[in-house]
Design a protein around this motif. Structure first.
Motif, PDB file in Angstrom:
ATOM      1  N   THR A 194       0.817  -1.217   0.000  1.00 26.23           N
ATOM      2  CA  THR A 194       0.000   0.000   0.000  1.00 26.23           C
ATOM      3  C   THR A 194       0.849   1.265   0.000  1.00 26.23           C
ATOM      4  O   THR A 194       0.400   2.310  -0.463  1.00 26.23           O
ATOM      5  N   THR A 220       0.004   4.345  -2.474  1.00 33.13           N
ATOM      6  CA  THR A 220      -0.326   5.658  -1.904  1.00 33.13           C
ATOM      7  C   THR A 220       0.641   6.724  -2.396  1.00 33.13           C
ATOM      8  O   THR A 220       0.229   7.862  -2.627  1.00 33.13           O
ATOM      9  N   GLN A 277      -3.363   5.665   4.543  1.00 32.10           N
ATOM     10  CA  GLN A 277      -3.424   4.209   4.666  1.00 32.10           C
ATOM     11  C   GLN A 277      -4.220   3.958   5.937  1.00 32.10           C
ATOM     12  O   GLN A 277      -3.903   4.509   6.987  1.00 32.10           O
ATOM     13  N   VAL A 322      -6.988   2.244   1.634  1.00 36.84           N
ATOM     14  CA  VAL A 322      -6.498   3.588   1.333  1.00 36.84           C
ATOM     15  C   VAL A 322      -7.696   4.523   1.221  1.00 36.84           C
ATOM     16  O   VAL A 322      -8.745   4.128   0.702  1.00 36.84           O
TER      17      VAL A 322
END
Length: 140
Positions: free
Chosen positions: A73, A77, A91, A98
């Motif tokens: 993630t 992101t 996150q 997200v």
């Protein structure tokens, strides 16, 4: 970070343009102490940026994104922070992984961001919430 740092941050969260002399008066210390504390908090990355919050009549929304289990993630992101009209990328824990907080000119622009997210191979699903009203909360 101590209680004085937290008091200074609380004031700056409400208005990042508050003069150091005014902050010093509110927290009971000198202007130089406030200046030094803010510089240190900035150097340490506790203060990430000073920003402006606006009421432009734009559409504000949260686009919640679920990604595949094997996805990093952090990488996704970082990519999303570069997108225009995205103010924050969080996150998070829970069903979604997200959350994009966006400030877009209209619903068409919000929909374009949703489509852009859905076009990523890593994304399983999105859910969008329009922000109808916004108030600044009071930190303890």
């Amino acid at each position: 970070m101590d209680d004085l740092d937290r008091q200074i941050l609380d004031i700056l969260r409400r208005d990042a343009r508050t003069p150091y002399t005014e902050i010093a008066s509110q927290v009971g210390t000198s202007e130089g102490t406030v200046r030094n504390r803010v510089e240190r908090l900035t150097e340490e990355g506790i203060i990430e940026r000073f920003t402006v919050s606006t009421r432009t009549g734009n559409i504000k929304a949260m686009i919640e994104v679920s990604v595949k289990v094997d996805v990093d993630t952090t990488e996704i992101t970082e990519q999303m922070t570069e997108w225009e009209q995205v103010d924050f990328v969080w996150q998070v824990s829970g069903e979604e992984d997200v959350v994009l907080v966006v400030d877009a000119a209209d619903t068409r622009a919000v929909n374009q961001l949703i489509t852009r997210a859905r076009e990523l191979d890593e994304v399983k699903n999105t859910k969008t919430r329009l922000i109808l009203d916004e108030r600044l909360g009071r930190s303890p």
